[in-house]
Each structure stands twice: as C-alpha cells, then as structure tokens.
Design a protein around this motif. Structure first.
Motif, short mmCIF file in Angstrom:
data_model
loop_
_atom_site.label_atom_id
_atom_site.label_comp_id
_atom_site.label_asym_id
_atom_site.label_seq_id
_atom_site.Cartn_x
_atom_site.Cartn_y
_atom_site.Cartn_z
N GLU A 15 4.13 -3.25 -5.88
CA GLU A 15 4.34 -2.51 -4.64
C GLU A 15 4.70 -3.44 -3.49
N HIS A 16 4.04 -4.60 -3.41
CA HIS A 16 4.39 -5.59 -2.39
C HIS A 16 5.81 -6.12 -2.62
N ARG A 18 8.33 -4.62 -4.05
CA ARG A 18 9.29 -3.59 -3.65
C ARG A 18 9.46 -3.54 -2.14
N ALA A 19 8.35 -3.55 -1.40
CA ALA A 19 8.41 -3.48 0.07
C ALA A 19 9.12 -4.69 0.65
N LEU A 20 8.91 -5.86 0.08
CA LEU A 20 9.58 -7.08 0.56
C LEU A 20 11.08 -7.01 0.28
N ASN A 22 12.84 -4.28 -0.06
CA ASN A 22 13.39 -3.28 0.86
C ASN A 22 13.56 -3.83 2.27
N SER A 23 12.81 -4.89 2.59
CA SER A 23 12.87 -5.51 3.91
C SER A 23 13.84 -6.68 3.97
N GLU A 179 1.40 -1.80 1.51
CA GLU A 179 2.30 -1.56 0.38
C GLU A 179 2.17 -0.13 -0.13
N ASP A 183 6.03 2.97 3.80
CA ASP A 183 6.45 2.46 5.11
C ASP A 183 6.47 0.94 5.02
N ASP A 184 7.66 0.36 5.09
CA ASP A 184 7.81 -1.08 4.85
C ASP A 184 7.83 -1.91 6.14
N ARG A 185 7.44 -1.33 7.26
CA ARG A 185 7.58 -2.05 8.53
C ARG A 185 6.67 -3.27 8.64
N HIS A 187 5.83 -5.24 6.14
CA HIS A 187 6.52 -6.25 5.35
C HIS A 187 7.75 -6.75 6.08
#
Length: 197
Positions: A15-16, A18-20, A22-23, A179, A183-185, A187
């Motif tokens: 999950e982390h 993916r968020a990174l 996406n960022s 994560e 909401d990836d903000r 990250h």
C-alpha cells in the motif's frame, strides 16, 4: 525521479509502495543493506514496533539504517514507524531500540487497543485541498517534542489535542496510516521532501 524505499519487514508495504508510485516516486522494497544503499529516502511502515526492532537487528539493517538517518537521509515513519523514529518511548519494552531521529516522547498504543481504532479528518500543515482522512489503528501519539520538531497535526484538530504528526527537516512521522484510504497527499508531501533534500 527520486527512489524511495519501503522497509519491507512487516506492515502495509504494498500500500505504501502504491501511494509513493502514485506520487511520482520510483519505489524499492528494502530488506537488505545493499537495497538500503540505493534509495534516496525511506518509509518505515506500521506494524509492531518491538517486532520491527528485532527484525531490523536480525536482518542486519538496524545499524546501517541508523547511519543513513544520521547522515540526513529523508525518512517517514507511520504508526510503529513513528515509534522507531522517536528519542523516547513510553510503554515500550526494555529491549526495544529506536533511532532517535526526532526529539520527541512517544506513547505506544496511546489511543487504546485494536477495538479503539478510529478515523477522523485532520488538518495537516503542508497538505492542501482540505482535510486528510486519517486512520488510527492501535496508534501512538506524541507526548512532547523538543526544539526543532514541528507539530503538523493534532487529533480532533484542537490546539490541545494529542500530537499525531510531526516533522523536522526531511524527517516526518504520523500516528495514523496514510496508505489506507486512497488519499496519497501525505506520500506526496514526503516525495517532495525527498526531492528537495
């Protein structure tokens, strides 16, 4: 493009990652010293902090990671990762080791047991476009911070609420699990910190 590692010993590693991604970061999973050497920054995910401490020693990563943090590698700790970055831990075990990257006193499981886990919308300094939906799972909180550690969010959005997010330079920590929830903000904020470091 920066390369950010996710410590892949336990917790929401995928999950982390993916968020990174996406960022805008390149992601590398870190389980060995050679993998740690190739990243520009690192996320220490949630999990169980005493187990994480033991796994870091077992994988011969604790000292190497401590050296990278001391050499100003950007690092972001979430939940148990926050505990790992603290200088002092309350309600921890005697054999628990931490990195002391942030001058703060953290209380483990401060919000209560698993059944006391909860969610709330937080105003986080540095996060734009509205509040951040935070998920707290057997979460710690910060009892106090030393000089240079900036409080960026408090539970209940109250000026006297428990401290749940902090940063100092390129080191950041949150009590909650960013994560979770899509909401990836948070990250994105960390990716920007790594890019500026």
């Amino acid at each position: 493009m920066v390369t950010i590692g996710v410590l892949a010993l336990q917790g929401d590693v995928a999950e982390h990652a993916r968020a990174l991604e996406n960022s805008g970061a390149r992601v590398s999973l870190v389980r060995r010293q050679d993998e740690l050497a190739r990243v520009d920054g690192l996320v220490i995910p949630g999990g169980e902090s005493t187990t994480m401490s033991k796994l870091l020693v077992s994988f011969d990563l604790f000292d190497a990671l401590g050296e990278r943090i001391a050499a100003d590698m950007p690092v972001y700790g979430t939940c148990a990762g926050m505990i790992m970055l603290a200088s002092t831990v309350l309600d921890g075990r005697d054999d628990q080791r931490c990195f002391g990257a942030l001058d703060m006193v953290v209380r483990r499981n401060a919000f209560g047991r698993q059944i006391d886990s909860y969610e709330e919308d937080l105003d986080v300094e540095g996060i734009e476009e509205g509040p951040f939906h935070a998920v707290f799972i057997r979460a710690p909180w910060v009892e106090s911070v030393g000089a240079g550690v900036e409080v960026i969010a408090r539970a209940g959005n109250r000026s006297d609420g428990p401290i749940v997010a902090v940063r100092r330079g390129a080191v950041m920590a949150t009590s909650f699990h960013p994560e979770v929830g899509g909401d990836d903000r948070m990250h994105g904020l960390f990716v920007d910190m790594v890019a500026r470091a």
